[in-house]
Design a protein around this motif. Structure first.
Motif, PDB file in Angstrom:
ATOM      1  N   TRP A  53       5.868  -9.451 -71.202  1.00 59.97           N
ATOM      2  CA  TRP A  53       6.471 -10.426 -70.298  1.00 59.97           C
ATOM      3  C   TRP A  53       6.996  -9.691 -69.066  1.00 59.97           C
ATOM      4  CZ3 TRP A  53       5.980 -15.551 -70.866  1.00 59.97           C
ATOM      5  CH2 TRP A  53       5.588 -16.033 -72.119  1.00 59.97           C
ATOM      6  N   LYS A  54       6.365  -9.924 -67.941  1.00 53.82           N
ATOM      7  CA  LYS A  54       6.727  -9.235 -66.701  1.00 53.82           C
ATOM      8  C   LYS A  54       7.744 -10.014 -65.876  1.00 53.82           C
ATOM      9  CE  LYS A  54       3.493  -6.062 -67.360  1.00 53.82           C
ATOM     10  NZ  LYS A  54       2.702  -6.672 -68.445  1.00 53.82           N
ATOM     11  N   GLY A  55       7.856 -11.303 -66.152  1.00 54.08           N
ATOM     12  CA  GLY A  55       8.693 -12.141 -65.309  1.00 54.08           C
ATOM     13  C   GLY A  55      10.128 -12.219 -65.783  1.00 54.08           C
ATOM     14  N   GLN A  56      10.902 -13.030 -65.084  1.00 54.06           N
ATOM     15  CA  GLN A  56      12.297 -13.279 -65.415  1.00 54.06           C
ATOM     16  C   GLN A  56      12.508 -14.783 -65.587  1.00 54.06           C
ATOM     17  OE1 GLN A  56      13.760 -10.741 -61.858  1.00 54.06           O
ATOM     18  NE2 GLN A  56      15.506 -10.840 -63.267  1.00 54.06           N
ATOM     19  N   TRP A  57      13.527 -15.099 -66.370  1.00 56.09           N
ATOM     20  CA  TRP A  57      13.934 -16.491 -66.494  1.00 56.09           C
ATOM     21  C   TRP A  57      14.556 -16.946 -65.181  1.00 56.09           C
ATOM     22  CZ3 TRP A  57      13.158 -19.785 -70.558  1.00 56.09           C
ATOM     23  CH2 TRP A  57      12.699 -19.218 -71.742  1.00 56.09           C
ATOM     24  N   VAL A  58      14.221 -18.173 -64.782  1.00 55.77           N
ATOM     25  CA  VAL A  58      14.756 -18.709 -63.535  1.00 55.77           C
ATOM     26  C   VAL A  58      15.301 -20.108 -63.765  1.00 55.77           C
ATOM     27  CG1 VAL A  58      13.287 -17.330 -62.022  1.00 55.77           C
ATOM     28  CG2 VAL A  58      12.480 -19.570 -62.829  1.00 55.77           C
ATOM     29  N   SER A  59      16.196 -20.514 -62.886  1.00 55.30           N
ATOM     30  CA  SER A  59      16.757 -21.854 -62.925  1.00 55.30           C
ATOM     31  C   SER A  59      17.381 -22.142 -61.566  1.00 55.30           C
ATOM     32  CB  SER A  59      17.781 -21.985 -64.057  1.00 55.30           C
ATOM     33  OG  SER A  59      18.185 -23.338 -64.192  1.00 55.30           O
ATOM     34  N   VAL A  60      18.431 -22.951 -61.566  1.00 53.75           N
ATOM     35  CA  VAL A  60      19.176 -23.287 -60.351  1.00 53.75           C
ATOM     36  C   VAL A  60      20.654 -23.192 -60.682  1.00 53.75           C
ATOM     37  CG1 VAL A  60      17.411 -24.818 -59.401  1.00 53.75           C
ATOM     38  CG2 VAL A  60      19.146 -25.737 -60.952  1.00 53.75           C
ATOM     39  N   PRO A  61      21.529 -23.194 -59.695  1.00 52.44           N
ATOM     40  CA  PRO A  61      22.964 -23.263 -60.001  1.00 52.44           C
ATOM     41  C   PRO A  61      23.272 -24.484 -60.865  1.00 52.44           C
ATOM     42  CG  PRO A  61      22.625 -22.746 -57.694  1.00 52.44           C
ATOM     43  CD  PRO A  61      21.267 -23.080 -58.253  1.00 52.44           C
ATOM     44  N   VAL A  62      24.258 -24.364 -61.739  1.00 51.46           N
ATOM     45  CA  VAL A  62      24.502 -25.405 -62.741  1.00 51.46           C
ATOM     46  C   VAL A  62      24.855 -26.743 -62.123  1.00 51.46           C
ATOM     47  CG1 VAL A  62      25.147 -23.816 -64.569  1.00 51.46           C
ATOM     48  CG2 VAL A  62      26.883 -24.611 -62.963  1.00 51.46           C
ATOM     49  N   ASN A  63      25.391 -26.765 -60.919  1.00 50.55           N
ATOM     50  CA  ASN A  63      25.786 -28.040 -60.308  1.00 50.55           C
ATOM     51  C   ASN A  63      24.711 -28.602 -59.383  1.00 50.55           C
ATOM     52  OD1 ASN A  63      25.944 -26.167 -58.300  1.00 50.55           O
ATOM     53  ND2 ASN A  63      27.892 -26.890 -57.440  1.00 50.55           N
TER      54      ASN A  63
ATOM     55  N   PHE B 231       1.807 -31.236 -50.393  1.00 53.94           N
ATOM     56  CA  PHE B 231       3.263 -31.236 -50.206  1.00 53.94           C
ATOM     57  C   PHE B 231       3.738 -29.817 -49.897  1.00 53.94           C
ATOM     58  CE2 PHE B 231       7.576 -30.732 -51.980  1.00 53.94           C
ATOM     59  CZ  PHE B 231       8.241 -31.669 -51.211  1.00 53.94           C
ATOM     60  N   GLU B 232       4.690 -29.729 -48.985  1.00 61.18           N
ATOM     61  CA  GLU B 232       5.248 -28.429 -48.610  1.00 61.18           C
ATOM     62  C   GLU B 232       6.758 -28.449 -48.839  1.00 61.18           C
ATOM     63  OE1 GLU B 232       5.199 -24.538 -47.523  1.00 61.18           O
ATOM     64  OE2 GLU B 232       3.436 -25.842 -47.626  1.00 61.18           O
ATOM     65  N   PRO B 233       7.252 -27.691 -49.827  1.00 68.35           N
ATOM     66  CA  PRO B 233       8.706 -27.668 -50.068  1.00 68.35           C
ATOM     67  C   PRO B 233       9.426 -26.869 -48.979  1.00 68.35           C
ATOM     68  CG  PRO B 233       7.615 -26.083 -51.493  1.00 68.35           C
ATOM     69  CD  PRO B 233       6.525 -26.809 -50.761  1.00 68.35           C
ATOM     70  N   THR B 234      10.561 -27.368 -48.554  1.00 68.47           N
ATOM     71  CA  THR B 234      11.371 -26.662 -47.559  1.00 68.47           C
ATOM     72  C   THR B 234      12.846 -26.847 -47.894  1.00 68.47           C
ATOM     73  OG1 THR B 234      11.598 -28.558 -46.069  1.00 68.47           O
ATOM     74  CG2 THR B 234       9.641 -27.170 -45.774  1.00 68.47           C
ATOM     75  N   TRP B 235      13.660 -25.988 -47.273  1.00 68.15           N
ATOM     76  CA  TRP B 235      15.095 -26.158 -47.428  1.00 68.15           C
ATOM     77  C   TRP B 235      15.533 -27.512 -46.884  1.00 68.15           C
ATOM     78  CZ3 TRP B 235      17.590 -22.604 -50.258  1.00 68.15           C
ATOM     79  CH2 TRP B 235      17.001 -21.338 -50.389  1.00 68.15           C
ATOM     80  N   ALA B 236      14.870 -27.930 -45.827  1.00 66.38           N
ATOM     81  CA  ALA B 236      15.275 -29.170 -45.169  1.00 66.38           C
ATOM     82  C   ALA B 236      15.062 -30.397 -46.050  1.00 66.38           C
ATOM     83  CB  ALA B 236      14.508 -29.331 -43.861  1.00 66.38           C
ATOM     84  N   ASN B 237      14.020 -30.372 -46.882  1.00 65.86           N
ATOM     85  CA  ASN B 237      13.796 -31.559 -47.719  1.00 65.86           C
ATOM     86  C   ASN B 237      14.333 -31.383 -49.147  1.00 65.86           C
ATOM     87  OD1 ASN B 237      11.861 -29.920 -48.924  1.00 65.86           O
ATOM     88  ND2 ASN B 237      10.109 -31.004 -48.041  1.00 65.86           N
ATOM     89  N   GLY B 238      15.274 -30.466 -49.309  1.00 64.81           N
ATOM     90  CA  GLY B 238      16.029 -30.408 -50.558  1.00 64.81           C
ATOM     91  C   GLY B 238      15.548 -29.419 -51.588  1.00 64.81           C
ATOM     92  N   TRP B 239      14.596 -28.539 -51.213  1.00 66.09           N
ATOM     93  CA  TRP B 239      14.111 -27.539 -52.150  1.00 66.09           C
ATOM     94  C   TRP B 239      14.794 -26.199 -51.871  1.00 66.09           C
ATOM     95  CZ3 TRP B 239       9.928 -28.172 -55.785  1.00 66.09           C
ATOM     96  CH2 TRP B 239       9.456 -29.491 -55.860  1.00 66.09           C
ATOM     97  N   MET B 240      14.778 -25.318 -52.865  1.00 66.66           N
ATOM     98  CA  MET B 240      15.388 -23.999 -52.707  1.00 66.66           C
ATOM     99  C   MET B 240      14.622 -22.986 -53.559  1.00 66.66           C
ATOM    100  SD  MET B 240      18.810 -24.256 -55.108  1.00 66.66           S
ATOM    101  CE  MET B 240      19.140 -22.499 -54.991  1.00 66.66           C
ATOM    102  N   TYR B 241      14.908 -21.715 -53.316  1.00 66.85           N
ATOM    103  CA  TYR B 241      14.324 -20.677 -54.158  1.00 66.85           C
ATOM    104  C   TYR B 241      15.037 -20.664 -55.512  1.00 66.85           C
ATOM    105  CZ  TYR B 241      12.191 -18.827 -49.895  1.00 66.85           C
ATOM    106  OH  TYR B 241      11.466 -18.670 -48.746  1.00 66.85           O
ATOM    107  N   THR B 242      14.317 -20.253 -56.536  1.00 69.32           N
ATOM    108  CA  THR B 242      14.925 -20.149 -57.857  1.00 69.32           C
ATOM    109  C   THR B 242      15.909 -18.979 -57.913  1.00 69.32           C
ATOM    110  OG1 THR B 242      13.115 -18.747 -58.621  1.00 69.32           O
ATOM    111  CG2 THR B 242      12.913 -21.119 -59.017  1.00 69.32           C
ATOM    112  N   ILE B 243      16.821 -19.056 -58.851  1.00 72.06           N
ATOM    113  CA  ILE B 243      17.748 -17.958 -59.085  1.00 72.06           C
ATOM    114  C   ILE B 243      17.556 -17.449 -60.513  1.00 72.06           C
ATOM    115  CG2 ILE B 243      19.440 -18.915 -57.484  1.00 72.06           C
ATOM    116  CD1 ILE B 243      21.116 -19.683 -59.978  1.00 72.06           C
ATOM    117  N   ALA B 244      17.983 -16.238 -60.767  1.00 70.43           N
ATOM    118  CA  ALA B 244      17.860 -15.659 -62.102  1.00 70.43           C
ATOM    119  C   ALA B 244      18.717 -16.433 -63.092  1.00 70.43           C
ATOM    120  CB  ALA B 244      18.277 -14.189 -62.071  1.00 70.43           C
ATOM    121  N   ALA B 245      18.208 -16.573 -64.316  1.00 70.07           N
ATOM    122  CA  ALA B 245      18.921 -17.290 -65.371  1.00 70.07           C
ATOM    123  C   ALA B 245      18.977 -16.415 -66.616  1.00 70.07           C
ATOM    124  CB  ALA B 245      18.221 -18.612 -65.689  1.00 70.07           C
TER     125      ALA B 245
END
Length: 831
Positions: free
Chosen positions: A116-126, A273-287
């Protein structure tokens, strides 16, 4: 050269992630095969071409003189992680005829943590309370693709997409486990990939873990040998957004707001579809990773397995409609609706209606069990939840705003383990009882064997399963399910040897009630029915530890504790003594432990537990038998039946003890007085001692309490309690613990029985009981060797019998006083 059929690796056809490094193979012969296999040869290679050329580079077993066609273990070079292998088998019979399988394939899991080369990802809890949408664009070369696989662990539940299309039919993936010990990932075959940019997407809901996180690993192998690899991790190009599913939970249900599809559109997982910060998308964070070890999911996935269109819809006024899908199922309601923007449809689920005609949700306790769809106002819209499920027959649809409910379909959702059994007879009540037993079993297979699918429970209660498992084995292929679930039980074990009442452990006691004999039974049945030695070997030490724990809590083989005993008895004045029940189940554990010692080849333990069982039986008989009345303990049906069923009654007294059970049932107006533990033993004992007619009378009896009473009150699944009306919060109408009467139908009316010392159903006994209350019976059961069929019909004072025995199987056919010993083939008799 004739063909072998149903070649399998680890009980799977073309598996994508075999966890074992030394997998087992099995195959079958056509029904027409009348001989005996005398040898086999298995060849494994890294390509089909090498097999065709006879240049296999992984394993050539050589010609092995053996009749084995189940559980043949790989013995070649070490298998590698994430690799595909090709396999074929050739066999011979005693006359020199040769048989060959089609070339099959199997793929291995990611064996090492380092794979397993990757990491677990998610978003801030809120970030968001609904499901999360993870997506990433990958760029592929303009070359032919040989193999493309994704290994996805999206917890709690997930669905996987490639270029907008969902991969596979699984829902509620992966299966629930003891997450602190083991976490499943799922292997997917990636389709629809093209040169240039592609989008992979994963939608993740809370599930049973109660968290949303993702671990993903992608491999694309080109035909020239080059490999593209991608994995999850913060800063690796993964975007994450919320979704129109703004709320989801197993007990609560889903809320889907179609109005925000502008922000999170249905094409979120495509190049359009193109995700952007402006339309409510963000990069994943480590979990944080779960504590459990990653393992490939090898059980069948949960799927939508059947559909039940609404049979009626009642307008209650005020925008409220009551929908009836006709059967009590586990799953959800799929609707189509049309209306104005901001209108909504809320669906409330239940098993019964109130006196006023509304859905009764009393027995759901704290579970909300409702779904809400908010319309976007764009023509015909469809909705079905995907990250929850409900137990229901009725749905209360409440429309707010201007909207029209166009159609409703109940979707039956459960583990997609194949049905292997079939039963029918001349009696409509017995046929209906069989139907509801099967449905209730399926309703309660959701990667664990649950007690019910509707309320705030849905746990794997082990005390139910010692009775329930008997019908399960006749009706459902459990070859892949058993190894998974028994490991769930092992993962509940304490240092002292106690196990939990539920597996995975959510509630109940630790140590479990001593009636939890399902733990050793599952290992025994894996061997007996499916030729699976590995499960018994893997769990042997832990099962032994549990049995030793039970011994430590006994004095002269009399147990010192009990919680549930014979649970939910139908008569308030009749209840088996709890410690007696626990002590008889200690004996059963000791007998099963001896059986497992035989399976794993431990002669010392075989002798030790055989001695324990003999001394235990003698102690129980001495303490509890009344020579004046020929009763055990208090003389209830359960107490006497357990004594006979588990073998503590000396030969001289057996018929008198059985007669006591019969007389008590008749005296009670043809009723069984047992709870969830005893009734199966009562039915089997009555049938064994010549009272099968009375079992039929009990089952058909329309008077309260009993199974016939359920049918008189429109039951479409088996109930937890005996009352027809929902009287309290502990009253499920979809509970399989009382469904093992179905095993009586197969074993006695159909006569099909797998011998206790069988290996993969190689020894069977067919001994139908020709009850005067039924004119014809048809029963069948598919095994790993082929299908067993038993049919009989009464005509003109004679009974005609038709039997089919699978190849590679020996059978003892008992018809009255006549006994026939046969091999595979088709046989007809007149009695």
């Amino acid at each position: 050269m004739s063909e072998l059929i149903n070649f399998r690796t680890e009980y799977q056809q073309r598996p994508l992630a075999v966890q074992s490094r030394t997998p087992h193979f099995s195959w079958q012969y056509e029904k027409s095969f009348k001989g005996e296999q005398t040898s086999y040869r298995i060849r494994v290679a890294t390509s089909e071409k090498l097999l065709y050329e006879g240049s296999e580079d992984m394993w050539d077993s050589g010609e092995v003189r053996s009749a084995a066609s189940v559980g043949v273990q790989y013995g070649g070079r070490p298998l590698c992680s994430h690799s595909r292998y090709f396999v074929c088998c050739e066999t011979t019979d005693g006359e020199g005829n040769r048989y060959r399988s089609q070339i099959a394939s199997f793929e291995t899991a990611l064996y090492e943590k380092s794979d397993w080369k990757g990491q677990w990802v998610s978003v801030p809890v809120n970030f968001n309370g609904g499901t999360l949408l993870f997506r990433k664009a990958i760029a592929l070369k303009d070359k032919k693709i040989a193999r493309a696989r994704a290994y996805i662990c999206g917890l709690g539940y997930h669905e996987f997409f490639v270029n907008g299309r969902k991969m596979g039919n699984a829902v509620l993936n992966p299966g629930v486990t003891e997450y602190g010990e083991r976490v499943f990932y799922c292997a997917y075959e990636m389709e629809d990939l093209a040169a240039g940019k592609n989008v992979i997407g994963v939608e993740v809901g809370y599930g049973w873990l109660g968290a949303r996180k993702l671990l993903a690993q992608i491999y694309v192998e080109y035909e020239d040998g080059e490999v593209y690899e991608d994995h999850s991790g913060p800063g690796y190009g993964w975007w994450v957004g919320g979704s129109p599913t703004v709320d989801n939970s197993v007990y609560g249900g889903e809320v889907y707001d179609a109005r925000i599809e502008d922000k999170y559109p249905k094409n979120w997982n495509t190049l359009a579809f193109e995700p952007t910060w402006a339309n409510g998308w963000m990069y994943t964070i480590a979990a944080a990773a779960p504590n459990g070890e990653l393992a490939a999911q090898e059980i069948e996935p949960i799927e939508v397995c059947a559909r039940f269109p609404e049979v009626s819809r009642t307008d209650m006024g005020g925008g409220v409609y009551i929908v009836d899908v006709g059967k009590n199922i586990a799953g959800w309601l799929k609707i189509s609706v049309r209306g104005e923007r901001c209108a909504s449809v809320t669906l409330k689920f239940g098993e019964q209606l109130t006196n006023e005609g509304y859905v009764n949700q009393l027995n759901l306790r704290s579970a909300r069990c409702s779904d809400t769809y908010i319309l976007k106002g764009d023509g015909v819209e469809e909705f079905a939840p995907r990250f929850t499920y409900h137990g229901f027959r009725y749905v209360q649809a409440e429309i707010a705003g201007k909207a029209e409910l166009l159609s409703c379909v109940g979707e039956h959702v459960h583990t997609a383990a194949p049905l292997i059994g079939d039963f029918s007879c001349s009696d409509k009540t017995l046929n209906a009882l069989h139907e509801i037993a099967v449905r209730t079993e399926q309703n309660n297979q959701h990667s664990i064997l649950t007690d019910c699918p509707q309320r705030d429970e849905r746990f794997g209660w082990l005390n139910d399963l010692g009775s329930r498992i008997y019908q399960t084995m006749y009706n459902v292929d459990m070859s892949r399910f058993i190894p998974k679930f028994i490991r769930d039980i092992t993962h509940t074990q304490t240092a002292e040897g106690g196990i939990g009442d539920t597996a995975p452990y959510y509630t109940g006691g630790v140590p479990a009630d001593p009636v939890c004999v399902i733990y050793p039974l599952l290992a025994d049945y894996a061997y007996r029915y499916y030729g699976d030695r590995a499960t018994a070997a893997a769990e042997y030490a832990s099962i032994r530890k549990w049995v030793e724990y039970l011994l430590s809590r006994s004095q002269n083989y009399i147990m010192e504790y009990s919680y549930y005993g014979d649970w939910v008895t139908p008569f308030a004045d009749v209840r088996a003594d709890n410690l007696y029940v626990s002590s008889l189940y200690l004996l059963w554990h000791l007998k099963e432990m001896r059986r497992l010692a035989v399976i794993v080849g431990n002669a010392e333990d075989e002798a030790q537990y055989g001695d324990h069982a003999e001394r235990c039986a003698a102690a129980l008989h001495e303490k509890y038998f009344d020579e004046k009345t020929f009763d055990y303990c208090g003389g209830t049906q359960t107490e006497n039946a357990l004594a006979l069923s588990l073998g503590i009654v000396p030969e001289a007294f057996r018929s008198r003890v059985a007669e006591n059970i019969y007389r008590d049932a008749v005296g009670r107006g043809h009723h069984c007085t047992s709870g969830n533990i005893g009734y199966r033993h009562v039915f089997y004992v009555l049938a064994e001692y010549g009272y099968a007619d009375e079992v039929v009378n009990i089952l058909k009896n329309p008077a309260y309490p009993g199974w016939g009473y359920m049918m008189e009150n429109d039951a479409t699944s088996v109930w937890e309690r005996w009352e027809a009306e929902m009287q309290n919060e502990m009253h499920s109408f979809n509970h399989p613990m009382f469904g093992s009467y179905d095993a009586f139908l197969y074993r006695y009316l159909g006569g099909i029985d797998v011998a206790e010392d069988a290996f993969a159903c190689d020894k069977i006994r067919i001994a139908p009981v020709f009850t005067r209350l039924v004119d014809h019976v048809s029963a069948s059961m598919k095994t790993v060797r082929g299908e067993i069929v038993s049919k009989w019909k009464r005509e003109n004072g004679r009974i005609s019998v038709h039997i089919e025995v699978p190849p590679q199987t020996s059978a003892e056919i008992c018809l009255g006083k006549n006994i026939y010993r046969v091999g595979g083939g088709s046989y007809d008799y007149a009695v």
